[in-house]
Enzyme design. Structure first.
Site, PDB file in Angstrom:
ATOM      1  CD  GLU A 166      94.782  17.312  72.307  1.00  0.00           C
ATOM      2  OE1 GLU A 166      95.994  17.576  72.466  1.00  0.00           O
ATOM      3  OE2 GLU A 166      93.878  18.104  72.558  1.00  0.00           O
ATOM      4  NE  ARG A 216      98.050  18.633  69.118  1.00  0.00           N
ATOM      5  CZ  ARG A 216      96.743  18.635  68.947  1.00  0.00           C
ATOM      6  NH1 ARG A 216      96.202  17.877  68.027  1.00  0.00           N
ATOM      7  NH2 ARG A 216      95.987  19.410  69.682  1.00  0.00           N
ATOM      8  CG  HIS A 254      89.444  14.753  73.997  1.00  0.00           C
ATOM      9  ND1 HIS A 254      89.703  16.019  73.522  1.00  0.00           N
ATOM     10  CD2 HIS A 254      89.675  13.917  72.958  1.00  0.00           C
ATOM     11  CE1 HIS A 254      90.081  15.945  72.263  1.00  0.00           C
ATOM     12  NE2 HIS A 254      90.082  14.689  71.889  1.00  0.00           N
ATOM     13  CG  LEU A 654      68.596  33.930  63.956  1.00  0.00           C
ATOM     14  CD1 LEU A 654      69.638  34.935  64.369  1.00  0.00           C
ATOM     15  CD2 LEU A 654      69.115  33.035  62.847  1.00  0.00           C
TER      16      LEU A 654
HETATM   17  P1  FAD Z   1      71.196  41.944  65.045  1.00  0.00           P
HETATM   18  O1  FAD Z   1      72.552  41.623  65.484  1.00  0.00           O
HETATM   19  O2  FAD Z   1      70.161  42.167  66.075  1.00  0.00           O
HETATM   20  O3  FAD Z   1      71.290  43.249  64.114  1.00  0.00           O
HETATM   21  C1  FAD Z   1      70.152  43.941  63.670  1.00  0.00           C
HETATM   22  C2  FAD Z   1      70.529  45.376  63.359  1.00  0.00           C
HETATM   23  O4  FAD Z   1      69.448  45.998  62.694  1.00  0.00           O
HETATM   24  C3  FAD Z   1      70.807  46.209  64.600  1.00  0.00           C
HETATM   25  O5  FAD Z   1      72.112  46.759  64.525  1.00  0.00           O
HETATM   26  C4  FAD Z   1      69.752  47.297  64.567  1.00  0.00           C
HETATM   27  O6  FAD Z   1      70.251  48.554  65.019  1.00  0.00           O
HETATM   28  C5  FAD Z   1      69.416  47.362  63.072  1.00  0.00           C
HETATM   29  N1  FAD Z   1      68.071  47.881  62.772  1.00  0.00           N
HETATM   30  C6  FAD Z   1      66.873  47.365  63.170  1.00  0.00           C
HETATM   31  N2  FAD Z   1      65.866  48.120  62.643  1.00  0.00           N
HETATM   32  C7  FAD Z   1      66.441  49.095  61.917  1.00  0.00           C
HETATM   33  C8  FAD Z   1      65.932  50.176  61.123  1.00  0.00           C
HETATM   34  N3  FAD Z   1      64.618  50.368  60.959  1.00  0.00           N
HETATM   35  N4  FAD Z   1      66.809  50.994  60.524  1.00  0.00           N
HETATM   36  C9  FAD Z   1      68.133  50.808  60.659  1.00  0.00           C
HETATM   37  N5  FAD Z   1      68.671  49.809  61.393  1.00  0.00           N
HETATM   38  C10 FAD Z   1      67.830  48.964  62.005  1.00  0.00           C
HETATM   39  N6  FAD Z   1      75.255  34.340  69.045  1.00  0.00           N
HETATM   40  C11 FAD Z   1      76.120  33.362  68.858  1.00  0.00           C
HETATM   41  O7  FAD Z   1      76.056  32.677  67.846  1.00  0.00           O
HETATM   42  N7  FAD Z   1      77.114  33.108  69.751  1.00  0.00           N
HETATM   43  C12 FAD Z   1      77.237  33.818  70.872  1.00  0.00           C
HETATM   44  O8  FAD Z   1      78.149  33.553  71.655  1.00  0.00           O
HETATM   45  C13 FAD Z   1      76.341  34.868  71.107  1.00  0.00           C
HETATM   46  N8  FAD Z   1      76.426  35.599  72.226  1.00  0.00           N
HETATM   47  C14 FAD Z   1      75.541  36.602  72.417  1.00  0.00           C
HETATM   48  C15 FAD Z   1      75.633  37.333  73.587  1.00  0.00           C
HETATM   49  C16 FAD Z   1      74.756  38.369  73.822  1.00  0.00           C
HETATM   50  C17 FAD Z   1      74.864  39.133  75.095  1.00  0.00           C
HETATM   51  C18 FAD Z   1      73.767  38.690  72.857  1.00  0.00           C
HETATM   52  C19 FAD Z   1      72.817  39.840  73.088  1.00  0.00           C
HETATM   53  C20 FAD Z   1      73.658  37.947  71.706  1.00  0.00           C
HETATM   54  C21 FAD Z   1      74.531  36.885  71.488  1.00  0.00           C
HETATM   55  N9  FAD Z   1      74.445  36.089  70.363  1.00  0.00           N
HETATM   56  C22 FAD Z   1      75.337  35.102  70.151  1.00  0.00           C
HETATM   57  C23 FAD Z   1      73.336  36.245  69.405  1.00  0.00           C
HETATM   58  C24 FAD Z   1      73.786  36.965  68.138  1.00  0.00           C
HETATM   59  O9  FAD Z   1      74.428  38.161  68.462  1.00  0.00           O
HETATM   60  C25 FAD Z   1      72.565  37.190  67.267  1.00  0.00           C
HETATM   61  O10 FAD Z   1      72.023  35.945  66.903  1.00  0.00           O
HETATM   62  C26 FAD Z   1      72.934  37.945  66.013  1.00  0.00           C
HETATM   63  O11 FAD Z   1      73.459  39.204  66.331  1.00  0.00           O
HETATM   64  C27 FAD Z   1      71.720  38.140  65.101  1.00  0.00           C
HETATM   65  O12 FAD Z   1      72.150  38.852  63.979  1.00  0.00           O
HETATM   66  P2  FAD Z   1      71.177  39.743  63.106  1.00  0.00           P
HETATM   67  O13 FAD Z   1      72.044  40.360  62.080  1.00  0.00           O
HETATM   68  O14 FAD Z   1      70.040  38.943  62.646  1.00  0.00           O
HETATM   69  O15 FAD Z   1      70.588  40.833  64.076  1.00  0.00           O
HETATM   70  P1  NAP Z   2      67.298  31.132  74.230  1.00  0.00           P
HETATM   71  O1  NAP Z   2      68.560  30.376  74.188  1.00  0.00           O
HETATM   72  O2  NAP Z   2      66.161  30.700  73.408  1.00  0.00           O
HETATM   73  O3  NAP Z   2      66.859  31.171  75.755  1.00  0.00           O
HETATM   74  C1  NAP Z   2      65.697  31.789  76.173  1.00  0.00           C
HETATM   75  C2  NAP Z   2      65.455  31.482  77.653  1.00  0.00           C
HETATM   76  O4  NAP Z   2      64.296  32.134  78.075  1.00  0.00           O
HETATM   77  C3  NAP Z   2      65.262  30.014  77.926  1.00  0.00           C
HETATM   78  O5  NAP Z   2      66.026  29.675  79.056  1.00  0.00           O
HETATM   79  C4  NAP Z   2      63.771  29.872  78.212  1.00  0.00           C
HETATM   80  O6  NAP Z   2      63.664  28.868  79.198  1.00  0.00           O
HETATM   81  C5  NAP Z   2      63.380  31.242  78.706  1.00  0.00           C
HETATM   82  N1  NAP Z   2      62.040  31.660  78.302  1.00  0.00           N
HETATM   83  C6  NAP Z   2      61.503  31.625  77.062  1.00  0.00           C
HETATM   84  N2  NAP Z   2      60.262  32.136  77.078  1.00  0.00           N
HETATM   85  C7  NAP Z   2      60.021  32.493  78.363  1.00  0.00           C
HETATM   86  C8  NAP Z   2      58.877  33.055  79.028  1.00  0.00           C
HETATM   87  N3  NAP Z   2      57.778  33.339  78.360  1.00  0.00           N
HETATM   88  N4  NAP Z   2      58.979  33.282  80.344  1.00  0.00           N
HETATM   89  C9  NAP Z   2      60.087  32.970  81.025  1.00  0.00           C
HETATM   90  N5  NAP Z   2      61.170  32.436  80.452  1.00  0.00           N
HETATM   91  C10 NAP Z   2      61.130  32.193  79.142  1.00  0.00           C
HETATM   92  O7  NAP Z   2      67.564  32.643  73.868  1.00  0.00           O
HETATM   93  P2  NAP Z   2      68.640  33.694  74.355  1.00  0.00           P
HETATM   94  O8  NAP Z   2      69.318  33.298  75.594  1.00  0.00           O
HETATM   95  O9  NAP Z   2      67.876  34.968  74.355  1.00  0.00           O
HETATM   96  O10 NAP Z   2      69.693  33.704  73.166  1.00  0.00           O
HETATM   97  C11 NAP Z   2      69.324  34.134  71.837  1.00  0.00           C
HETATM   98  C12 NAP Z   2      70.147  33.446  70.781  1.00  0.00           C
HETATM   99  O11 NAP Z   2      71.492  33.836  70.885  1.00  0.00           O
HETATM  100  C13 NAP Z   2      70.095  31.945  70.900  1.00  0.00           C
HETATM  101  O12 NAP Z   2      70.015  31.356  69.642  1.00  0.00           O
HETATM  102  C14 NAP Z   2      71.423  31.612  71.500  1.00  0.00           C
HETATM  103  O13 NAP Z   2      71.898  30.339  71.069  1.00  0.00           O
HETATM  104  C15 NAP Z   2      72.319  32.705  70.985  1.00  0.00           C
HETATM  105  N6  NAP Z   2      73.381  32.911  71.974  1.00  0.00           N
HETATM  106  C16 NAP Z   2      74.418  32.062  71.955  1.00  0.00           C
HETATM  107  C17 NAP Z   2      75.393  32.181  72.915  1.00  0.00           C
HETATM  108  C18 NAP Z   2      76.588  31.242  72.919  1.00  0.00           C
HETATM  109  O14 NAP Z   2      77.432  31.359  73.803  1.00  0.00           O
HETATM  110  N7  NAP Z   2      76.728  30.320  72.006  1.00  0.00           N
HETATM  111  C19 NAP Z   2      75.324  33.163  73.875  1.00  0.00           C
HETATM  112  C20 NAP Z   2      74.241  34.033  73.853  1.00  0.00           C
HETATM  113  C21 NAP Z   2      73.262  33.873  72.903  1.00  0.00           C
HETATM  114  P3  NAP Z   2      62.303  28.237  79.682  1.00  0.00           P
HETATM  115  O15 NAP Z   2      61.348  28.410  78.549  1.00  0.00           O
HETATM  116  O16 NAP Z   2      62.649  26.815  79.989  1.00  0.00           O
HETATM  117  O17 NAP Z   2      61.931  28.984  80.897  1.00  0.00           O
END
Ligand code: FAD
Ligand code: NAP
Ligand code: SF4
Length: 670
Positions: A166, A216, A254, A654
């Site tokens: 590393e 290592r 690194h 979140l």
């Molecule tokens: P959710 O995953 O949104 O689950 C909520 C569930 O509630 C859903 O399945 C929905 O169908 C259900 N629901 C809602 N209302 C009702 C109802 N009335 N009746 C029955 N069911 C209902 N986070 C990371 O930490 N690392 C990542 O790399 C990452 N990558 C991501 C990439 C993408 C493209 C996306 C979209 C998200 C990513 N996230 C990542 C974010 C992460 O997935 C969310 O923070 C996480 O899923 C939140 O979990 P949750 O359980 O609170 O909600």
């Molecule tokens: P996010 O990380 O909070 O990013 C939101 C983006 O939207 C920011 O770039 C922000 O930039 C922009 N934004 C916010 N309000 C806006 C407005 N009113 N108009 C225009 N732009 C606006 O949220 P997210 O990308 O939706 O992800 C959601 C959660 O999932 C996050 O907690 C993230 O950490 C997690 N997640 C993690 C990964 C991972 O690889 N670790 C991948 C996906 C998601 P400006 O306000 O500067 O424009």
């Protein structure tokens, strides 16, 4: 019964003077517990020893005052240190395990103004220039390793691991990149390798024959002026002669500009490099890097998978592989924490490194609990609450569990998210959680429960941007969930994790089944994309970044209003996204102001005040989320105890780490 392909891995390894119960090594990780009460570190390792790991290796401990990674870092330089570590070794031995301590000299890779190295050459990723060691000081540092090993023996360790990869001090000596000396410690490779060989010889002389020395070794430096293949092979043979018991694999310094352990790296991406070493020595050689599930290797070292699941070996042995909580390579709660100065944990296992603090006790007051939402928060709560003895019903309106993980798993490089859904699916069934899928819940459905947990996730934000209702505007769910057709020229509004992931999704090719193709699923494509030379003709094994912009099938611009760099959220992974997107020709624009969407595209103002029209076919909104609390009022009106977790509690910042953590912590208390 274990599957036949895993049996070699589970066979005992006779080292002559001692026998490891299997060939699975838990690799070194600095967890942040090293500098806390030793009882916490003892509990961490004892839990993994109970899970039957063959040999565990601690995080790195410094061998001298100049060896430290930072001024307060743990060291093994006195009898006092040895006494402190007894708590750890006793706990591991009581649990039937074996443990070695990693001896580390950081050299120039430290946050330490007094750092030293082979030469006064600064690392590109550390802030200070090291001082070149004098010949006399070199002798002292070698003795430092030998004394540290004898203190380790006094502390009850079964062995040591010499950190020789590393990019730390031993690597700095080994390569022209770090070593420009012209005395007997530099110049030719024979002279450059004197330092690591002398370290091993003196340790062996000090501890005797019956003590494990793991080395290592950097099988592949992945930096310019790194070791050549011939040098690596020679070093391996000489290390064996010097008294090494087991060779362990290290890949990349690194400061390498190639990902080596993140989730974008295919499983087993570097086992070919280890194989070449294996052919020239007769001691055991452990493969490592992005190994997270049982396979046909005959000896492996894995680190993070044991944060995710301390029972990995036990489950493999008992044929319960589908119950393994798989490390998804996200780095979010382990390396990102370490580099952020926080204690490690694990996104999929919040108990990791919190064994004495987050404890799940069987309940004596069984309750009927309804959980609405089977995303990470709801799944995590339901599993732990059921394991504690509660009667849990988990509802989701979707037909499958997983919530947003079902969207994330389609993003190239996030294939491992499938494993988390598989794990919860197996375990929820096993623990008797009543799964009610395909059902949108209303308050009426929740009357018969003692307590209700709302884990209903989020609703994407729609910014108040002029023209946001133009037909060319769509949300990220339209793309990632509903499969809407997207044009060739795209602007992404929002450069957070989802904006970056949407760009990753849109820049990869699809195969004939419409599935996104990614270098993260093919070792060949990965090596080609990142410029890794598997023939190792060039020093360090790098052929130069060969990422090919023609491969990106679309022209994409990601935008955000904040002036800071767009890189995705991860401290240790942001640079990978940035490098990959830039290599594919994705434009990253920070500090913009949105003027509006019009027929021709998206009009913006850049930080210099100039107005620009981005001529795009689609504008994809990835502008964050707000909590989905549609049910809260009506459920509270039932007069029940209502808990809100995950995105439904707080959407901003979140992520899945916090969602799973909140679920587990709430479940520990109901
Ligand atoms: P959710 O995953 O949104 O689950 C909520 C569930 O509630 C859903 O399945 C929905 O169908 C259900 N629901 C809602 N209302 C009702 C109802 N009335 N009746 C029955 N069911 C209902 N986070 C990371 O930490 N690392 C990542 O790399 C990452 N990558 C991501 C990439 C993408 C493209 C996306 C979209 C998200 C990513 N996230 C990542 C974010 C992460 O997935 C969310 O923070 C996480 O899923 C939140 O979990 P949750 O359980 O609170 O909600
Ligand atoms: P996010 O990380 O909070 O990013 C939101 C983006 O939207 C920011 O770039 C922000 O930039 C922009 N934004 C916010 N309000 C806006 C407005 N009113 N108009 C225009 N732009 C606006 O949220 P997210 O990308 O939706 O992800 C959601 C959660 O999932 C996050 O907690 C993230 O950490 C997690 N997640 C993690 C990964 C991972 O690889 N670790 C991948 C996906 C998601 P400006 O306000 O500067 O424009
Ligand atoms: Fe693996 Fe992510 Fe857990 Fe780290 S936080 S051990 S990378 S799953």
């Amino acid at each position: 019964m274990p599957a036949a392909s895993h049996t070699k891995l589970l066979e005992p390894l006779n080292l002559g003077f001692t026998t490891l119960k299997n060939r699975v090594i838990m690799g070194s990780m600095h967890t942040g517990l090293e500098e806390e009460d030793p009882a916490k570190l003892a509990a961490f390792f004892a839990r993994r020893a109970q899970g039957d790991v063959g040999l565990m290796i601690t995080g790195g401990f410094a061998t001298s005052e100049t060896a430290v990674l930072w001024p307060g870092a743990g060291r093994m330089t006195s009898e006092q240190d040895a006494i402190r570590h007894r708590t750890v070794t006793d706990a591991v031995h009581a649990a039937g395990g074996k443990i070695a301590i990693q001896l580390l000299h950081a050299g120039r890779q430290a946050y330490n103004v007094n750092m030293v190295s082979a030469s006064a050459k600064q690392s590109p990723i550390f802030p200070f220039t090291p001082r070149a060691l004098t010949a006399e000081e070199i002798e002292q540092e070698i003795d430092g390793f030998a004394s540290a090993a004898s203190y380790a023996k006094m502390a009850g360790y079964d062995g040591v691991e010499v950190m020789g990869s590393e990019g730390y001090l031993l690597n700095q000596f080994l390569t022209e990149r770090g070593n420009e000396r012209t005395d007997e410690w530099g110049g030719t490779f024979e002279k450059r390798m004197r330092f690591p060989l002398e370290v091993v010889r003196r340790i062996r002389a000090k501890v005797g024959a019956e003590f494990i020395i793991v080395y290592r070794m950097s099988m592949l430096d992945l930096v310019p002026d790194g070791q050549s293949l011939e040098e690596t092979l020679l070093l391996a043979r000489e290390l064996e002669k010097a008294g090494v018991t087991i060779l362990n694999t290290g890949i990349g310094w690194h400061e390498a500009k190639i990902p080596t352990i993140a989730t974008q790296v295919p499983r087993g991406a570097f086992t070919w490099a280890t194989r070449k070493i294996k052919e020239v020595v007769s001691i055991p050689v452990a493969a490592s890097n992005r190994l997270n599930m049982p396979g046909d290797a005959d000896m492996i070292a894995m680190a993070r998978p044991f944060l995710a699941d301390p029972d990995w070996v036990l489950k493999t042995k008992e044929g319960r592989v589908d119950e393994i909580n798989t490390c998804i390579g996200c780095n979010q709660a382990c390396l990102d924490h370490t580099f952020g100065g926080k204690r490690c944990s694990c996104l999929v296992n919040p108990q990791a490194c919190h064994e004495t603090e987050l404890v799940f006790v069987k309940t004596t007051a069984k309750k009927k609990v309804a959980v609405v939402g089977a995303g990470p928060a709801g799944m995590s709560f339901s599993l732990t609450a059921a394991q504690r003895g509660h009667a849990v019903t988990l509802f989701d309106e979707a037909k499958e569990i997983g919530g947003q993980f079902n969207i994330a798993k389609q993003v190239p490089g996030k294939e491992e998210f499938h494993e988390t859904i598989r794990y919860f699916s197996t375990m929820l069934k096993k623990e008797g959680v009543n799964l009610q899928l395909g059902k949108r819940v209303s308050a009426d459905d929740l009357k018969d429960f003692d307590e209700v947990v709302l884990a209903t996730g989020i609703i994407p934000n729609v910014p108040s941007l002029p023209g946001v209702d133009h037909p060319k505007v769509m949300g990220y769910l339209d793309v990632l969930k509903h499969g809407k057709a997207v044009g060739q020229r795209v602007a992404i509004v929002g450069g957070g994790g989802i904006g970056v992931d949407t760009a990753e999704f849109l820049t990869h090719h699809e195969n004939e089944h419409g599935v996104a193709q990614s270098p993260s699923t093919s070792i060949e494509d990965f090596c080609e994309f990142w410029g890794i030379d598997r023939d190792q003709k060039a020093r360090g094994g790098i052929a130069g970044v060969k990422a090919n912009p023609e491969k990106a099938s679309r022209q994409i611009t990601i935008l955000q209003r904040k002036p800071k760099k767009i890189a995705g959220p991860g401290k240790t992974t942001g640079w990978i996204h940035r490098a990959a997107l830039e290599a594919k020709g994705v434009r990253l624009l920070s500090g913009v102001e949105y003027i509006g969407v019009e027929d021709a595209g998206l009009r913006i103002r850049t930080p210099d005040g100039a107005e620009h029209l981005l001529e795009v076919d689609n504008v994809i909104v990835c502008a964050g989320q707000h909590p989905n609390r549609e049910l809260e009022e009506s459920v509270r009106a039932l007069g029940k105890t209502v808990h809100i977790i995950g995105g439904a509690f707080k959407a901003a910042e979140l992520d899945a780490k916090e969602a799973i953590n909140q679920g587990a912590r709430l479940a520990a208390t109901v």
